[in-house]
Design a protein around this motif. Structure first.
Motif, PDB file in Angstrom:
ATOM      1  N   GLY A  94       0.830  -1.212   0.000  1.00 54.23           N
ATOM      2  CA  GLY A  94       0.000   0.000   0.000  1.00 54.23           C
ATOM      3  C   GLY A  94       0.858   1.253   0.000  1.00 54.23           C
ATOM      4  O   GLY A  94       0.563   2.221  -0.711  1.00 54.23           O
ATOM      5  N   VAL A  95       1.922   1.241   0.802  1.00 55.28           N
ATOM      6  CA  VAL A  95       2.848   2.381   0.839  1.00 55.28           C
ATOM      7  C   VAL A  95       3.509   2.583  -0.520  1.00 55.28           C
ATOM      8  O   VAL A  95       3.649   3.713  -0.999  1.00 55.28           O
ATOM      9  CB  VAL A  95       3.917   2.182   1.935  1.00 55.28           C
ATOM     10  N   ASP A  96       3.901   1.481  -1.151  1.00 57.83           N
ATOM     11  CA  ASP A  96       4.559   1.570  -2.462  1.00 57.83           C
ATOM     12  C   ASP A  96       3.630   2.191  -3.509  1.00 57.83           C
ATOM     13  O   ASP A  96       4.041   3.059  -4.294  1.00 57.83           O
ATOM     14  CB  ASP A  96       5.001   0.179  -2.927  1.00 57.83           C
ATOM     15  N   VAL A  97       2.375   1.725  -3.524  1.00 52.82           N
ATOM     16  CA  VAL A  97       1.414   2.244  -4.503  1.00 52.82           C
ATOM     17  C   VAL A  97       1.092   3.705  -4.213  1.00 52.82           C
ATOM     18  O   VAL A  97       1.015   4.529  -5.137  1.00 52.82           O
ATOM     19  CB  VAL A  97       0.117   1.395  -4.488  1.00 52.82           C
ATOM     20  N   PHE A  98       0.911   4.036  -2.952  1.00 51.18           N
ATOM     21  CA  PHE A  98       0.601   5.417  -2.579  1.00 51.18           C
ATOM     22  C   PHE A  98       1.774   6.336  -2.911  1.00 51.18           C
ATOM     23  O   PHE A  98       1.575   7.479  -3.333  1.00 51.18           O
ATOM     24  CB  PHE A  98       0.271   5.494  -1.090  1.00 51.18           C
ATOM     25  N   THR A  99       2.984   5.841  -2.750  1.00 49.07           N
ATOM     26  CA  THR A  99       4.176   6.625  -3.111  1.00 49.07           C
ATOM     27  C   THR A  99       4.200   6.909  -4.608  1.00 49.07           C
ATOM     28  O   THR A  99       4.532   8.020  -5.039  1.00 49.07           O
ATOM     29  CB  THR A  99       5.457   5.882  -2.700  1.00 49.07           C
ATOM     30  N   LEU A 102       1.727   9.683  -5.191  1.00 54.40           N
ATOM     31  CA  LEU A 102       2.241  10.988  -4.763  1.00 54.40           C
ATOM     32  C   LEU A 102       3.328  11.489  -5.703  1.00 54.40           C
ATOM     33  O   LEU A 102       3.427  12.698  -5.960  1.00 54.40           O
ATOM     34  CB  LEU A 102       2.788  10.891  -3.337  1.00 54.40           C
ATOM     35  N   ARG A 103       4.110  10.564  -6.229  1.00 58.41           N
ATOM     36  CA  ARG A 103       5.147  10.973  -7.179  1.00 58.41           C
ATOM     37  C   ARG A 103       4.528  11.580  -8.429  1.00 58.41           C
ATOM     38  O   ARG A 103       5.067  12.520  -9.014  1.00 58.41           O
ATOM     39  CB  ARG A 103       6.015   9.754  -7.543  1.00 58.41           C
ATOM     40  N   SER A 107       4.508  15.203  -4.884  1.00 60.54           N
ATOM     41  CA  SER A 107       4.452  15.456  -3.431  1.00 60.54           C
ATOM     42  C   SER A 107       4.922  14.229  -2.659  1.00 60.54           C
ATOM     43  O   SER A 107       4.471  13.981  -1.549  1.00 60.54           O
ATOM     44  CB  SER A 107       3.019  15.816  -3.019  1.00 60.54           C
ATOM     45  N   GLU A 108       5.824  13.444  -3.254  1.00 63.37           N
ATOM     46  CA  GLU A 108       6.293  12.227  -2.599  1.00 63.37           C
ATOM     47  C   GLU A 108       7.100  12.501  -1.338  1.00 63.37           C
ATOM     48  O   GLU A 108       7.343  11.608  -0.532  1.00 63.37           O
ATOM     49  CB  GLU A 108       7.118  11.372  -3.559  1.00 63.37           C
ATOM     50  N   GLU A 109       7.529  13.780  -1.137  1.00 68.87           N
ATOM     51  CA  GLU A 109       8.301  14.094   0.057  1.00 68.87           C
ATOM     52  C   GLU A 109       7.502  13.829   1.333  1.00 68.87           C
ATOM     53  O   GLU A 109       8.069  13.549   2.398  1.00 68.87           O
ATOM     54  CB  GLU A 109       8.784  15.550   0.032  1.00 68.87           C
TER      55      GLU A 109
END
Length: 233
Positions: A94-99, A102-103, A107-109
């Motif tokens: 989930g974190v990978d997909v959300f990243t 955001l990229r 706003s991936e920061e």
């Protein structure tokens, strides 16, 4: 009789000119027909190609050959990501997909800062805290940091003060602010994104955009088309 003989060459010349004009006009008509048919056929071929790709997402088009394959995550797991933001970021996939999402919004920061804080709190060696804290602060928090996150003045001031003697909860206030920002702002857009919807329905990512392109192609390609009446002349 003599006058008739003198006029005969002129009449013959005029007749030849009229015949020549008819031939040229005929050639122009045929050329116009061929050109119009060629343009129409080309547009039909392109439209047909896109429609085939819509019906068969695995069609190998240069523009879409890099589409990612459907996620290996189960539909139930992907569905849980849509139930709460906490469910999403408590799962590595989930974190990978959300990243990735955001990229795409530049706003991936935010997620990178949140993950850095999570890693920081797992540090078991107090002697390493100052260096780790300094790295996080200089990367995400200080003014004009390379990946500066959006924090209010008070939160920045408190975090800066805590940097004098870093402890495990030094970044808690800042991390909570960024968590709330992602949950209230980015997360709802993520749930509406093609990236999430394609995963939710088991489709290769990009299919939703491809279908929209197929429909818009028909309009965009033919909206400026003008009728060529010359083919009927």
């Amino acid at each position: 009789m003599e006058n008739s003989l003198l006029l005969s060459p002129t009449l013959n010349t005029a007749s030849k000119m009229r015949s020549l004009c008819k031939i040229v006009k005929s050639i122009n008509k045929e050329g116009a027909k061929t050109e119009t048919k060629s343009r129409t056929q080309e547009k039909r071929n392109r439209l047909s190609l896109l429609q085939k790709c819509e019906l068969h997402p695995d069609v190998n088009l240069d523009k879409f050959e890099k589409l990612t394959k459907a996620s290996s995550e189960s539909p139930d797991m992907v569905k849980k990501w849509g139930e709460s933001f906490d469910n999403l970021i408590s799962h590595k996939a989930g974190v990978d997909v959300f990243t990735r999402f955001l990229r795409s919004e530049f706003s991936e920061e935010n997620i990178e800062f949140w993950m850095a804080c999570e890693d920081y709190k797992k540090c078991k060696d107090d002697s390493q805290l100052p260096l780790k804290a300094k790295t996080i602060y200089e990367t995400f928090i200080e003014k004009e940091a390379p990946k500066e996150v959006n924090l209010d003045f008070n939160t920045k001031a408190c975090t800066s003060e805590s940097m004098k003697h870093p402890i495990l909860n030094t970044f808690d206030a800042a991390q909570n602010k960024i968590y709330a920002l992602m949950e209230q702002d980015s997360y709802p857009r993520f749930l509406r994104s093609n990236l999430y919807l394609d995963m939710l329905h088991g489709r290769p990512h990009g299919c939703s955009a491809l279908r929209r392109r197929s429909r818009s192609f028909t309009f965009n390609e033919f909206k400026d088309a003008q009728p060529d009446f010359s083919i009927w002349m």
